[in-house]
Write a protein that holds these residues in place. Structure first.
Motif, PDB file in Angstrom:
ATOM      1  N   ARG A  58       0.885  -1.170  -0.004  1.00 26.51           N
ATOM      2  CA  ARG A  58       0.103  -0.073   0.037  1.00 26.51           C
ATOM      3  C   ARG A  58       0.853   1.268   0.163  1.00 26.51           C
ATOM      4  O   ARG A  58       0.402   2.157  -0.733  1.00 26.51           O
ATOM      5  CB  ARG A  58      -0.876   0.028   0.993  1.00 26.51           C
ATOM      6  CG  ARG A  58      -0.282  -0.064   2.478  1.00 26.51           C
ATOM      7  CD  ARG A  58      -1.277  -0.218   3.645  1.00 26.51           C
ATOM      8  NE  ARG A  58      -0.730  -0.500   4.877  1.00 26.51           N
ATOM      9  CZ  ARG A  58      -0.623   0.097   5.909  1.00 26.51           C
ATOM     10  NH1 ARG A  58      -1.242   1.289   5.909  1.00 26.51           N
ATOM     11  NH2 ARG A  58       0.213  -0.210   6.851  1.00 26.51           N
ATOM     12  N   HIS A  59       2.053   1.335   0.556  1.00 25.87           N
ATOM     13  CA  HIS A  59       2.929   2.276   0.632  1.00 25.87           C
ATOM     14  C   HIS A  59       3.601   2.699  -0.708  1.00 25.87           C
ATOM     15  O   HIS A  59       3.586   3.763  -1.178  1.00 25.87           O
ATOM     16  CB  HIS A  59       4.217   2.200   1.766  1.00 25.87           C
ATOM     17  CG  HIS A  59       3.317   2.096   3.107  1.00 25.87           C
ATOM     18  ND1 HIS A  59       2.369   2.731   3.410  1.00 25.87           N
ATOM     19  CD2 HIS A  59       4.007   1.383   4.150  1.00 25.87           C
ATOM     20  CE1 HIS A  59       2.242   2.338   4.759  1.00 25.87           C
ATOM     21  NE2 HIS A  59       3.409   1.632   5.270  1.00 25.87           N
ATOM     22  N   VAL A  60       4.021   1.425  -1.414  1.00 28.42           N
ATOM     23  CA  VAL A  60       4.499   1.661  -2.603  1.00 28.42           C
ATOM     24  C   VAL A  60       3.450   2.052  -3.791  1.00 28.42           C
ATOM     25  O   VAL A  60       3.504   2.824  -4.525  1.00 28.42           O
ATOM     26  CB  VAL A  60       5.180   0.272  -3.141  1.00 28.42           C
ATOM     27  CG1 VAL A  60       5.843   0.624  -4.536  1.00 28.42           C
ATOM     28  CG2 VAL A  60       6.199  -0.315  -2.148  1.00 28.42           C
ATOM     29  N   VAL A  61       2.360   1.402  -3.781  1.00 33.58           N
ATOM     30  CA  VAL A  61       1.097   1.966  -4.585  1.00 33.58           C
ATOM     31  C   VAL A  61       0.740   3.312  -4.139  1.00 33.58           C
ATOM     32  O   VAL A  61       0.613   4.164  -5.217  1.00 33.58           O
ATOM     33  CB  VAL A  61      -0.021   0.929  -4.138  1.00 33.58           C
ATOM     34  CG1 VAL A  61      -1.287   1.576  -4.906  1.00 33.58           C
ATOM     35  CG2 VAL A  61       0.468  -0.429  -4.798  1.00 33.58           C
ATOM     36  N   GLY A  62       0.863   3.703  -2.986  1.00 34.68           N
ATOM     37  CA  GLY A  62       0.523   5.281  -2.671  1.00 34.68           C
ATOM     38  C   GLY A  62       1.541   6.238  -3.339  1.00 34.68           C
ATOM     39  O   GLY A  62       1.204   7.245  -4.107  1.00 34.68           O
ATOM     40  N   PHE A  63       2.856   5.726  -3.342  1.00 32.51           N
ATOM     41  CA  PHE A  63       3.921   6.509  -3.777  1.00 32.51           C
ATOM     42  C   PHE A  63       3.861   6.572  -5.162  1.00 32.51           C
ATOM     43  O   PHE A  63       3.783   7.732  -5.819  1.00 32.51           O
ATOM     44  CB  PHE A  63       5.244   5.730  -3.600  1.00 32.51           C
ATOM     45  CG  PHE A  63       6.506   6.312  -4.372  1.00 32.51           C
ATOM     46  CD1 PHE A  63       7.050   7.629  -4.056  1.00 32.51           C
ATOM     47  CD2 PHE A  63       6.958   5.548  -5.522  1.00 32.51           C
ATOM     48  CE1 PHE A  63       8.128   8.046  -4.896  1.00 32.51           C
ATOM     49  CE2 PHE A  63       7.815   6.166  -6.183  1.00 32.51           C
ATOM     50  CZ  PHE A  63       8.604   7.316  -5.816  1.00 32.51           C
ATOM     51  N   LEU A  64       3.648   5.335  -6.066  1.00 35.41           N
ATOM     52  CA  LEU A  64       3.247   5.324  -7.454  1.00 35.41           C
ATOM     53  C   LEU A  64       2.040   6.185  -7.908  1.00 35.41           C
ATOM     54  O   LEU A  64       2.249   7.028  -8.792  1.00 35.41           O
ATOM     55  CB  LEU A  64       3.047   3.962  -7.984  1.00 35.41           C
ATOM     56  CG  LEU A  64       4.420   3.209  -8.385  1.00 35.41           C
ATOM     57  CD1 LEU A  64       3.939   1.983  -8.684  1.00 35.41           C
ATOM     58  CD2 LEU A  64       5.125   3.824  -9.466  1.00 35.41           C
ATOM     59  N   ALA A  65       0.987   6.209  -7.051  1.00 38.05           N
ATOM     60  CA  ALA A  65      -0.123   6.959  -7.561  1.00 38.05           C
ATOM     61  C   ALA A  65       0.177   8.551  -7.307  1.00 38.05           C
ATOM     62  O   ALA A  65      -0.153   9.168  -8.179  1.00 38.05           O
ATOM     63  CB  ALA A  65      -1.308   6.359  -6.643  1.00 38.05           C
ATOM     64  N   ASP A  66       0.827   8.957  -6.303  1.00 38.30           N
ATOM     65  CA  ASP A  66       1.122  10.264  -6.155  1.00 38.30           C
ATOM     66  C   ASP A  66       2.117  10.754  -7.172  1.00 38.30           C
ATOM     67  O   ASP A  66       1.984  11.892  -7.800  1.00 38.30           O
ATOM     68  CB  ASP A  66       1.726  10.582  -4.704  1.00 38.30           C
ATOM     69  CG  ASP A  66       0.779  10.307  -3.581  1.00 38.30           C
ATOM     70  OD1 ASP A  66      -0.362  10.342  -3.852  1.00 38.30           O
ATOM     71  OD2 ASP A  66       1.142  10.378  -2.293  1.00 38.30           O
ATOM     72  N   ALA A  67       3.050   9.943  -7.557  1.00 37.88           N
ATOM     73  CA  ALA A  67       4.267  10.234  -8.258  1.00 37.88           C
ATOM     74  C   ALA A  67       3.746  10.599  -9.720  1.00 37.88           C
ATOM     75  O   ALA A  67       4.139  11.291 -10.384  1.00 37.88           O
ATOM     76  CB  ALA A  67       5.260   9.320  -8.409  1.00 37.88           C
ATOM     77  N   GLN A  68       2.648   9.854 -10.018  1.00 34.84           N
ATOM     78  CA  GLN A  68       2.176   9.708 -11.419  1.00 34.84           C
ATOM     79  C   GLN A  68       0.957  10.417 -11.633  1.00 34.84           C
ATOM     80  O   GLN A  68       0.467  10.381 -12.881  1.00 34.84           O
ATOM     81  CB  GLN A  68       2.087   8.290 -12.033  1.00 34.84           C
ATOM     82  CG  GLN A  68       3.425   7.581 -11.961  1.00 34.84           C
ATOM     83  CD  GLN A  68       3.510   6.212 -12.692  1.00 34.84           C
ATOM     84  OE1 GLN A  68       2.308   5.635 -12.762  1.00 34.84           O
ATOM     85  NE2 GLN A  68       4.684   5.780 -13.218  1.00 34.84           N
ATOM     86  N   GLY A  69       0.323  10.764 -10.326  1.00 39.61           N
ATOM     87  CA  GLY A  69      -1.009  11.446 -10.623  1.00 39.61           C
ATOM     88  C   GLY A  69      -2.117  10.717 -11.134  1.00 39.61           C
ATOM     89  O   GLY A  69      -2.896  11.093 -11.828  1.00 39.61           O
ATOM     90  N   VAL A  70      -2.004   9.412 -10.582  1.00 40.93           N
ATOM     91  CA  VAL A  70      -3.151   8.453 -10.737  1.00 40.93           C
ATOM     92  C   VAL A  70      -3.894   8.123  -9.539  1.00 40.93           C
ATOM     93  O   VAL A  70      -3.321   8.278  -8.627  1.00 40.93           O
ATOM     94  CB  VAL A  70      -2.613   7.272 -11.706  1.00 40.93           C
ATOM     95  CG1 VAL A  70      -2.159   7.697 -12.987  1.00 40.93           C
ATOM     96  CG2 VAL A  70      -1.685   6.429 -11.062  1.00 40.93           C
ATOM     97  N   ASP A  71      -4.919   7.295  -9.558  1.00 41.48           N
ATOM     98  CA  ASP A  71      -5.576   6.566  -8.465  1.00 41.48           C
ATOM     99  C   ASP A  71      -4.823   5.476  -8.002  1.00 41.48           C
ATOM    100  O   ASP A  71      -3.890   4.902  -8.838  1.00 41.48           O
ATOM    101  CB  ASP A  71      -7.015   6.525  -8.767  1.00 41.48           C
ATOM    102  CG  ASP A  71      -7.230   5.281  -9.788  1.00 41.48           C
ATOM    103  OD1 ASP A  71      -6.453   4.418 -10.081  1.00 41.48           O
ATOM    104  OD2 ASP A  71      -8.295   5.419 -10.157  1.00 41.48           O
ATOM    105  N   LYS A  72      -5.034   4.992  -7.051  1.00 46.88           N
ATOM    106  CA  LYS A  72      -4.576   4.038  -6.359  1.00 46.88           C
ATOM    107  C   LYS A  72      -4.534   2.735  -7.167  1.00 46.88           C
ATOM    108  O   LYS A  72      -3.493   1.599  -7.133  1.00 46.88           O
ATOM    109  CB  LYS A  72      -4.547   3.632  -4.670  1.00 46.88           C
ATOM    110  CG  LYS A  72      -4.229   4.921  -3.999  1.00 46.88           C
ATOM    111  CD  LYS A  72      -4.323   4.576  -2.306  1.00 46.88           C
ATOM    112  CE  LYS A  72      -3.808   5.699  -1.860  1.00 46.88           C
ATOM    113  NZ  LYS A  72      -3.645   5.611  -0.397  1.00 46.88           N
TER     114      LYS A  72
END
Length: 91
Positions: A58-72
């Motif tokens: 969930r932390h890595v997914v949150g990072f990716l979502a934030d970094a790429q401006g996409v949903d989780k």
């Protein structure tokens, strides 16, 4: 590569990780380390340094979502496309 690994391929001493080791391990997994991979690897290393444990998905997914401006959901799909055999081992 001078880093020792256990029978499952994980580094025995995570502190021995460096970018050359990452390249060697990625080649063994047939992964081409583009910028998006390096962002995840560096996030995971920073998390490990702070908490002494690999980040939960969930932390890595949150990072990716934030970094790429996409949903989780899109972040999770991206993570599993990038590391199809398990993000913890492959990253």
């Amino acid at each position: 590569m001078s880093a020792r690994r256990g029978p499952e391929g994980y580094l025995l001493d995570p502190a021995s990780w460096d970018e050359q080791i990452a390249r060697t391990l990625a080649a063994e997994e047939d992964l081409a380390l583009r910028d998006e991979y390096w962002a995840v690897l560096h996030f995971m290393r920073e998390y490990w340094h702070e908490h002494q444990v690999a980040p939960d998905v969930r932390h890595v997914v949150g990072f990716l979502a934030d970094a790429q401006g996409v949903d989780k959901k899109a972040g999770k799909e991206k993570l599993f496309r990038m590391f199809p055999y398990g993000y913890v081992k492959q990253a």
